[in-house]
Design a protein around this motif. Structure first.
Motif, PDB file in Angstrom:
ATOM      1  N   GLN A 169       0.894  -1.055  -0.064  1.00 47.32           N
ATOM      2  CA  GLN A 169       0.331   0.177  -0.091  1.00 47.32           C
ATOM      3  C   GLN A 169       0.778   0.796   0.069  1.00 47.32           C
ATOM      4  N   VAL A 192      -0.320  -6.805   5.080  1.00 42.34           N
ATOM      5  CA  VAL A 192      -0.320  -5.766   4.132  1.00 42.34           C
ATOM      6  C   VAL A 192       1.055  -4.674   4.413  1.00 42.34           C
ATOM      7  N   TRP A 239       2.769  -1.508   4.196  1.00 45.04           N
ATOM      8  CA  TRP A 239       2.354   0.089   3.984  1.00 45.04           C
ATOM      9  C   TRP A 239       3.898   0.906   3.876  1.00 45.04           C
ATOM     10  N   ASP A 290       0.347   7.302   1.416  1.00 43.26           N
ATOM     11  CA  ASP A 290      -0.964   8.451   1.375  1.00 43.26           C
ATOM     12  C   ASP A 290      -0.573   9.514   0.579  1.00 43.26           C
TER      13      ASP A 290
END
Length: 159
Positions: A5, A68, A70, A8
């Motif tokens: 992921q 996951v 990140w 952001d």
């Protein structure tokens, strides 16, 4: 197969952070957050930025309870995860660890794949747990016993 992921896009790139020029250590951490609380990489970043007043999240990579991976602080920038060693290391962290080595099977698998991937990119880097380099219990398990076979000379003596 690693599930990434990416960082952001709403997070500003940290200002006044120096570039990471060489990597000779990969340092594993745990977030020491309770399993029964809803912690996210965003929440860790919020603590690092707003409570600790760091420029950004301190870790380069965070593995959540589902496995996951990140992206945290960009790998091109010095992290804020192990005082005295940030200028030469990549910091990886798994969520949890407050009650000891409560790492999930998904996290073990993802961390193994992440460390293998990092080793391919930084073949001379040695593996450490945060507690191998600082006076802390983090990451509350023996990193080299668990993942030492992943990195070249990973079982070499401390610093």
């Amino acid at each position: 197969m690693l599930v990434f992921q990416m960082r952001d896009s709403r997070w500003a790139m940290p200002a006044k952070v120096f570039p990471l020029v060489r990597v000779n250590k990969i340092i594993v951490h745990c977030s020491a957050t309770p399993d029964d609380e809803s912690w996210t990489v965003e929440r860790i970043r919020d603590v690092h930025v707003n409570e600790k007043h760091w420029a950004d999240i301190g870790y380069h990579w965070v593995v959540d309870r589902e496995g996951v991976v990140w992206e945290g602080r960009p790998e091109t920038m010095i992290g804020a995860h192990c005082k005295g060693y940030n200028h030469e290391s990549i910091g990886v962290c798994w969520m949890g660890g407050l009650r000891g080595a409560d790492i999930t099977p998904a996290q073990v698998k993802a961390m193994t794949e992440l460390l293998t991937w990092l080793h391919r990119r930084f073949p001379d880097a040695l593996l450490y747990g945060h507690r191998d380099l600082a006076k802390t219990e983090c990451p509350m398990l023996e990193v080299r016993e668990m993942w030492g076979c992943v990195l070249k000379d990973g079982l070499r003596s401390k610093v």
